[in-house]
Design a protein around this motif. Structure first.
Motif, PDB file in Angstrom:
ATOM      1  N   GLN A  46       0.844  -1.193   0.000  1.00 39.01           N
ATOM      2  CA  GLN A  46       0.000   0.000   0.000  1.00 39.01           C
ATOM      3  C   GLN A  46       0.885   1.251   0.000  1.00 39.01           C
ATOM      4  O   GLN A  46       1.739   1.421   0.872  1.00 39.01           O
ATOM      5  CB  GLN A  46      -0.906  -0.008   1.238  1.00 39.01           C
ATOM      6  CG  GLN A  46      -1.639   1.273   1.545  1.00 39.01           C
ATOM      7  CD  GLN A  46      -2.494   1.755   0.389  1.00 39.01           C
ATOM      8  OE1 GLN A  46      -2.163   2.760  -0.211  1.00 39.01           O
ATOM      9  NE2 GLN A  46      -3.552   1.015   0.068  1.00 39.01           N
ATOM     10  N   PRO A  47       0.709   2.132  -0.978  1.00 37.42           N
ATOM     11  CA  PRO A  47       1.587   3.320  -1.075  1.00 37.42           C
ATOM     12  C   PRO A  47       1.569   4.187   0.185  1.00 37.42           C
ATOM     13  O   PRO A  47       2.553   4.863   0.476  1.00 37.42           O
ATOM     14  CB  PRO A  47       1.022   4.073  -2.284  1.00 37.42           C
ATOM     15  CG  PRO A  47       0.313   3.036  -3.081  1.00 37.42           C
ATOM     16  CD  PRO A  47      -0.244   2.055  -2.090  1.00 37.42           C
ATOM     17  N   GLN A  48       0.450   4.163   0.928  1.00 41.86           N
ATOM     18  CA  GLN A  48       0.373   5.004   2.121  1.00 41.86           C
ATOM     19  C   GLN A  48       1.307   4.525   3.230  1.00 41.86           C
ATOM     20  O   GLN A  48       1.557   5.249   4.192  1.00 41.86           O
ATOM     21  CB  GLN A  48      -1.063   5.044   2.647  1.00 41.86           C
ATOM     22  CG  GLN A  48      -2.017   5.808   1.736  1.00 41.86           C
ATOM     23  CD  GLN A  48      -3.433   5.832   2.275  1.00 41.86           C
ATOM     24  OE1 GLN A  48      -3.848   4.910   2.970  1.00 41.86           O
ATOM     25  NE2 GLN A  48      -4.170   6.885   1.958  1.00 41.86           N
ATOM     26  N   LEU A  49       1.825   3.286   3.089  1.00 47.50           N
ATOM     27  CA  LEU A  49       2.766   2.792   4.089  1.00 47.50           C
ATOM     28  C   LEU A  49       4.147   3.403   3.910  1.00 47.50           C
ATOM     29  O   LEU A  49       4.974   3.336   4.810  1.00 47.50           O
ATOM     30  CB  LEU A  49       2.847   1.260   4.023  1.00 47.50           C
ATOM     31  CG  LEU A  49       1.557   0.517   4.365  1.00 47.50           C
ATOM     32  CD1 LEU A  49       1.751  -0.982   4.179  1.00 47.50           C
ATOM     33  CD2 LEU A  49       1.143   0.814   5.801  1.00 47.50           C
ATOM     34  N   ASP A  50       4.397   3.966   2.744  1.00 47.51           N
ATOM     35  CA  ASP A  50       5.675   4.631   2.454  1.00 47.51           C
ATOM     36  C   ASP A  50       5.407   6.026   1.911  1.00 47.51           C
ATOM     37  O   ASP A  50       5.643   6.312   0.730  1.00 47.51           O
ATOM     38  CB  ASP A  50       6.494   3.824   1.431  1.00 47.51           C
ATOM     39  CG  ASP A  50       7.094   2.580   2.044  1.00 47.51           C
ATOM     40  OD1 ASP A  50       7.498   2.645   3.214  1.00 47.51           O
ATOM     41  OD2 ASP A  50       7.165   1.554   1.341  1.00 47.51           O
TER      42      ASP A  50
END
Length: 207
Positions: A46-50
């Motif tokens: 998930q892009p929101q994790l990075d």
């Protein structure tokens, strides 16, 4: 591990870490979190994790024009705004000033009406020469012209020593403050000061 390598696994099976189902070993892939899953179950990270680092928003303005601090000005009072009060042998003076927004501890100087001393000829550099007259003595109180001003208290002083304070709201504004006089009033409950009297800072500043 003959020859120091691994078997190709073309006939092997593996159990998915996600579904627990069996799939051909060669069709398994590794996810970002280390889980071994079938390619049909693969989920990208998930892009929101990075999240990408975001700098702070600019706050300063180029070539700003900030508002100057407000300058205390004279407030014209109603006619005869002063009322003497005698309480426990001390003379106090109540001052009526509609919705004055002042606070206890403020220093206020009183000035009499303005009088023209010398009339100017007109024009931008030939103004009338003016001065403030003294506030007339009433009820034997003569110290209202003190050039150092007075430290005020909010509310309306009573002869029994109590102070009546308004709520300070739109419907019940605070219209009174009082000072302690160095004079000794003769009667008390006498109003005076005349017309054109003002209350303001000790030192006036040009705008």
């Amino acid at each position: 591990m003959a020859g120091g390598g691994y078997a190709s696994g073309k006939k092997a099976y593996a159990i998915s870490d996600r579904s627990g189902m069996r799939f051909p070993y060669k069709e398994m892939v590794r996810e970002w979190n280390g889980a071994l899953v079938h390619f049909s179950e693969y989920e990208a990270k998930q892009p929101q994790l990075d999240p990408k680092p975001v700098g702070s928003d600019p706050q300063a303005l180029y070539n700003p024009r900030p508002q100057k601090a407000s300058t205390p000005v004279l407030i014209l009072l109603n006619e005869n705004p002063f009322t003497t009060v005698i309480s426990s042998g001390t003379t106090f003076v109540n001052i009526y000033s509609l919705d004055h927004k002042r606070s206890t501890g403020d220093i206020v100087r009183f000035r009499g009406p303005v009088q023209v001393i010398t009339a100017g000829s007109g024009g931008p550099t030939a103004f009338n020469l003016q001065q403030y007259l003294n506030i007339s003595t009433f009820d034997n109180v003569s110290d209202l012209n003190n050039s150092n001003g007075f430290t005020i208290t909010i509310g309306q002083k009573q002869s029994n020593g109590s102070v009546v304070v308004a709520a300070g709201t739109l419907t019940d504004p605070e219209n009174y403050f009082f000072i302690t006089s160095t004079s000794n009033a003769t009667s008390g409950n006498i109003s005076g000061g005349g017309n054109g009297v003002s209350a303001g800072p000790v030192t006036l500043q040009g705008l």
